[in-house]
Scaffold this motif. Structure first.
Motif, PDB file in Angstrom:
ATOM      1  N   ALA A  45      32.720 110.240  46.858  1.00 34.89           N
ATOM      2  CA  ALA A  45      32.009 109.904  45.618  1.00 34.89           C
ATOM      3  C   ALA A  45      30.962 110.974  45.294  1.00 34.89           C
ATOM      4  O   ALA A  45      30.793 111.385  44.140  1.00 34.89           O
ATOM      5  N   LEU A  46      30.257 111.422  46.398  1.00 33.29           N
ATOM      6  CA  LEU A  46      29.253 112.469  46.196  1.00 33.29           C
ATOM      7  C   LEU A  46      29.903 113.766  45.717  1.00 33.29           C
ATOM      8  O   LEU A  46      29.381 114.452  44.826  1.00 33.29           O
ATOM      9  N   LYS A  47      31.077 114.078  46.349  1.00 33.44           N
ATOM     10  CA  LYS A  47      31.797 115.294  45.938  1.00 33.44           C
ATOM     11  C   LYS A  47      32.236 115.209  44.478  1.00 33.44           C
ATOM     12  O   LYS A  47      32.111 116.164  43.713  1.00 33.44           O
ATOM     13  N   LYS A  48      32.776 114.016  44.120  1.00 32.58           N
ATOM     14  CA  LYS A  48      33.196 113.836  42.722  1.00 32.58           C
ATOM     15  C   LYS A  48      32.004 113.960  41.790  1.00 32.58           C
ATOM     16  O   LYS A  48      32.102 114.556  40.704  1.00 32.58           O
ATOM     17  N   GLU A  49      30.868 113.385  42.248  1.00 33.97           N
ATOM     18  CA  GLU A  49      29.660 113.472  41.421  1.00 33.97           C
ATOM     19  C   GLU A  49      29.216 114.928  41.275  1.00 33.97           C
ATOM     20  O   GLU A  49      28.844 115.372  40.182  1.00 33.97           O
ATOM     21  N   GLN A  50      29.287 115.667  42.428  1.00 34.55           N
ATOM     22  CA  GLN A  50      28.928 117.094  42.379  1.00 34.55           C
ATOM     23  C   GLN A  50      29.887 117.866  41.481  1.00 34.55           C
ATOM     24  O   GLN A  50      29.469 118.742  40.706  1.00 34.55           O
ATOM     25  N   GLN A  51      31.212 117.565  41.626  1.00 35.84           N
ATOM     26  CA  GLN A  51      32.195 118.228  40.766  1.00 35.84           C
ATOM     27  C   GLN A  51      31.934 117.908  39.310  1.00 35.84           C
ATOM     28  O   GLN A  51      32.065 118.769  38.423  1.00 35.84           O
ATOM     29  N   LYS A  52      31.575 116.626  39.108  1.00 33.98           N
ATOM     30  CA  LYS A  52      31.263 116.224  37.733  1.00 33.98           C
ATOM     31  C   LYS A  52      30.054 116.993  37.219  1.00 33.98           C
ATOM     32  O   LYS A  52      30.063 117.495  36.081  1.00 33.98           O
ATOM     33  N   LYS A  88      33.091 105.393  59.154  1.00 37.63           N
ATOM     34  CA  LYS A  88      33.681 106.686  58.741  1.00 37.63           C
ATOM     35  C   LYS A  88      34.304 106.590  57.374  1.00 37.63           C
ATOM     36  O   LYS A  88      34.162 107.491  56.533  1.00 37.63           O
ATOM     37  N   LEU A  89      35.050 105.463  57.182  1.00 36.70           N
ATOM     38  CA  LEU A  89      35.668 105.280  55.871  1.00 36.70           C
ATOM     39  C   LEU A  89      34.607 105.183  54.778  1.00 36.70           C
ATOM     40  O   LEU A  89      34.741 105.788  53.696  1.00 36.70           O
ATOM     41  N   ALA A  90      33.539 104.426  55.128  1.00 34.20           N
ATOM     42  CA  ALA A  90      32.458 104.302  54.139  1.00 34.20           C
ATOM     43  C   ALA A  90      31.800 105.650  53.882  1.00 34.20           C
ATOM     44  O   ALA A  90      31.518 106.026  52.732  1.00 34.20           O
ATOM     45  N   ASP A  91      31.595 106.427  55.004  1.00 34.30           N
ATOM     46  CA  ASP A  91      31.000 107.762  54.840  1.00 34.30           C
ATOM     47  C   ASP A  91      31.918 108.667  54.031  1.00 34.30           C
ATOM     48  O   ASP A  91      31.463 109.444  53.170  1.00 34.30           O
ATOM     49  N   ALA A  92      33.260 108.567  54.365  1.00 32.45           N
ATOM     50  CA  ALA A  92      34.214 109.409  53.631  1.00 32.45           C
ATOM     51  C   ALA A  92      34.221 109.060  52.161  1.00 32.45           C
ATOM     52  O   ALA A  92      34.245 109.933  51.283  1.00 32.45           O
ATOM     53  N   ARG A  93      34.205 107.735  51.882  1.00 33.31           N
ATOM     54  CA  ARG A  93      34.174 107.316  50.470  1.00 33.31           C
ATOM     55  C   ARG A  93      32.883 107.766  49.793  1.00 33.31           C
ATOM     56  O   ARG A  93      32.881 108.181  48.636  1.00 33.31           O
TER      57      ARG A  93
END
Length: 307
Positions: A82-89, A73-78
């Motif tokens: 990361a995916l969210k940050k990449e999308q935001q980026k 879960k932690l790995a999925d959350a990270r």
């Protein structure tokens, strides 16, 4: 049955059993010798709860599984973070690109508007220049037209003055001729009126005489066909209305004013119907007939009746 087929397996089984028995014998002999040399030792006994161990092992497995699940879960959350940050980026980058495009379009629009404004200003300046030239040309044309109109007006005034003089002369001549013609027409009209009046008087006299003659004729015809009733007395008077045709035939007859005696009135009507037709009226002038005899009112007051 083929005995050779069982020979090799049987031999192999005997060898195997011999080996096993030898091993067991050797093991027994060795254990007996060891017992001679063993010294007694203290033995510590412990009761083991198999169920608790299984539960503990299950708890450990569950904890391990939970730990692994939490790690996943932690790995999925990270990974999601990361995916969210990449999308935001990426979204920030897209927004930046859109802003740049909008800014570029706005700059292009401003440049285009500025160019259009400059072109419009140039066009307006050219139009003002052309308008000024046109107004100047129109002013010149108007001035020339005004001068031409003034000259034309002066010429027209002279022409009208001359035409007015000629018209006055012609009007005076026409008035003189018209007065003479009117005087002659009045004289002719007076003469014609006098002749017409005289002719009318003569025609009226002739019509009056003819009317009187025809009335006497009609009265005589009715008198000759009148059968007076016994009740007739001197002084009785009945007024009849006769509707006649141009041939002299009686179209209708009725009492307009009664004598007071119905027999007397009916005898007068029967007298008219006995005549039926006044043939002499065919010789009458149609105009005189239409005027005096188409609808005729006669009054009968015989004087030869009994008192």
């Amino acid at each position: 049955m083929n005995l050779r087929s069982y020979l090799f397996p049987a031999l192999l089984a005997l060898i195997l059993h011999g080996v096993i028995l030898s091993a067991l014998f050797y093991s027994w002999l060795g254990y007996a010798e060891d017992e001679k040399h063993l010294t007694p030792r203290h033995v510590k006994a412990q009761i083991v709860d198999i169920k608790s161990q299984l539960q503990a092992r299950q708890r450990d497995q569950q904890a391990e599984a939970k730990k692994k699940a939490d790690a996943r879960k932690l790995a999925d959350a990270r990974k999601k973070e990361a995916l969210k940050k990449e999308q935001q980026k990426q979204e920030a980058l897209k927004q930046k690109q859109r802003k740049q495009e909008v800014a570029k379009k706005e700059q292009q629009a401003r440049e285009k508007a500025q160019a259009l404004k400059q072109a419009d200003a140039k066009k307006k300046a050219e139009a003002l220049k052309q308008e000024a030239a046109r107004k100047k040309s129109e002013a010149l044309k108007k001035e020339q037209a005004a001068q031409a109109a003034k000259k034309k007006q002066q010429d027209e005034a002279r022409r009208q003055a001359e035409a007015k003089k000629d018209a006055e002369r012609k009007r005076a001549e026409l008035q003189r001729v018209e007065r003479e013609q009117q005087a002659q027409q009045r004289r002719d009209a007076e003469l014609a009126a006098a002749l017409a009046a005289e002719e009318q008087e003569m025609q009226a006299l002739q019509d009056q005489q003819a009317t009187a003659g025809y009335l006497e004729y009609i009265a005589a015809e009715i008198e000759s066909n009148w059968r007076r009733p016994p009740s007739a007395r001197n002084g009785m008077k009945v007024v009849l209305s006769l509707h006649l045709l141009p041939t002299g035939e009686v179209d209708n007859v009725y009492v307009v004013k009664s004598s007071g005696d119905s027999h007397f009135d009916e005898s007068a009507i029967r007298a008219v119907k006995r005549v039926g037709r006044f043939s002499e009226l065919q010789n009458m002038d149609p105009i005189l007939f239409d005027r005096n005899f188409r609808k005729l009112t006669l009054e009968y007051n015989p004087s030869d009746l009994r008192r």
